[in-house]
Scaffold this active site. Structure first.
Site, short mmCIF file in Angstrom:
data_model
loop_
_atom_site.label_atom_id
_atom_site.label_comp_id
_atom_site.label_asym_id
_atom_site.label_seq_id
_atom_site.Cartn_x
_atom_site.Cartn_y
_atom_site.Cartn_z
N SER A 64 -31.93 79.29 46.66
CA SER A 64 -33.37 79.32 46.08
C SER A 64 -34.38 78.70 46.40
O SER A 64 -34.78 78.88 47.64
CB SER A 64 -32.89 79.37 44.45
OG SER A 64 -32.03 80.09 43.99
N HIS A 240 -35.05 86.18 43.85
CA HIS A 240 -33.69 85.84 44.64
C HIS A 240 -32.59 86.93 44.42
O HIS A 240 -32.56 87.20 43.30
CB HIS A 240 -33.35 84.43 44.15
CG HIS A 240 -34.20 83.25 44.62
ND1 HIS A 240 -34.38 82.68 46.08
CD2 HIS A 240 -35.13 82.60 43.92
CE1 HIS A 240 -35.35 81.73 46.00
NE2 HIS A 240 -35.93 81.83 44.39
#
Length: 329
Positions: A64, A240
């Site tokens: 992330s 993401h």
């Protein structure tokens, strides 16, 4: 296929000074990269890419993203990372390299995990996470929105009974979490279809979601995708993607100010075709997205049934939580 937990642990901390007088050293961007790398090592992730502008340092991580501005840190990690293990050390690093001496506000949040038993302590349960944070923040409060026996969303924040200064600038954060995604679209985020992050960004239409954004994207091998976007004025967005069909997951987050986010959410849904999604929106009283001006109780999206809608009011912020599922055809 090895399972991967796409749901992120999201930490946002605002720093300030107890006497409210800033100095030139009141800037988190003064902290050297090697210190961030040591903190991230505790979290069990690494820096992959970096971009910056006059307002933000943005890091794409192996799990992330991280954003660092003058007085705010955002750390978002997925998989089996151990984000909360680093909170105390992170605060000590801030106090060492800057003149900040107090936490103005804090938010820790996440969706419920698909497989919590695969997480490491203290992330095996929200109760365990809360106990750790309570030791650091005596005025902290823990909440759960949604259905505790199904999809839900956890939040820990500072919400003290006594006088609370908090963040005194316009602020808003939208997060959209999507699951049960179209396998054909998810295929874009594999090396089988796109060799680079840039190719995946363009083929999927991510580059057209928000105009004027400078994108830093990365395509993982053999699959997976991360993107940080920077705007002028200290605004960001991040995406993401875990594309595996058995546990597909997409998250989108931005603090870009808008008086309504309905059009943006509709564009996200059009790009990714989720079977279900949840959204959270934090706004403070100074934000153009303030709930006093937007009747989010009428929040609906074509082709989806609204399953839950909840409102919460904190010291400085109003929160909207909503969950949607694709309507029967």
């Amino acid at each position: 296929m090895d399972f991967f937990e796409g749901a992120e642990k999201l930490l946002e901390i605002w720093f300030g000074r107890s006497n409210e007088s800033n100095t030139p050293k009141c800037d988190l961007r003064l902290i050297p990269r090697y210190e961030w790398e040591e903190v991230l090592d505790m979290v069990k992730c690494t820096i992959i890419s970096f971009k910056k502008n006059d307002y933000l340092d943005a890091y794409v991580l192996s799990e992330s993203s991280m954003f660092v501005s003058k007085n705010r840190l955002i750390l978002k990690t997925c998989g089996s990372t151990t984000l909360l293990k680093a909170v105390e050390v992170l605060i000590l690093v801030v106090m060492k390299f800057t003149d900040f001496d107090t936490v103005l506000d804090l938010f820790y949040s996440r969706k419920n995990f698909m497989h919590p038993e695969l997480q490491e302590k203290p992330h095996t349960s929200f109760q365990e996470e809360t106990e750790l944070l309570d030791k650091l923040f005596p005025s902290g409060s823990a909440y759960c929105l949604g259905r505790i026996n199904r999809d839900c969303w956890y939040l820990y924040t500072l919400n003290p009974l006594e006088k609370f200064i908090g963040v005194q600038v316009p602020d808003q954060t939208l997060e959209v979490i999507m699951q049960e995604l179209d396998p054909k679209i998810m295929k874009i985020f594999t090396k089988e279809v796109c060799a680079t992050g840039k190719e995946a960004t363009q083929m999927s239409g991510i580059d057209k979601l928000l105009p004027g954004v400078v994108i830093d994207d990365f395509q993982f091998d053999p699959c997976g995708y991360s993107m940080n976007g920077l705007f002028k004025g200290g605004y960001y967005c991040t995406i993401h993607i875990t594309p595996q069909p058995q546990f597909s997951y997409v998250s989108f987050e931005t603090n870009y100010p808008q008086d309504s986010y309905s059009d943006l959410i509709n564009r996200l849904v059009k790009v990714f075709h989720p079977g279900k999604f949840m959204m959270t929106l934090f706004v403070n009283k100074l934000s153009v997205a303030s709930l006093t001006n937007n009747p989010y109780n009428k929040l609906d999206f074509r082709g989806f049934c609204r399953k839950e809608l909840q409102f919460s009011q904190f010291k400085n912020y109003d929160l909207t939580y909503a969950r949607f599922a694709k309507a029967p055809s």
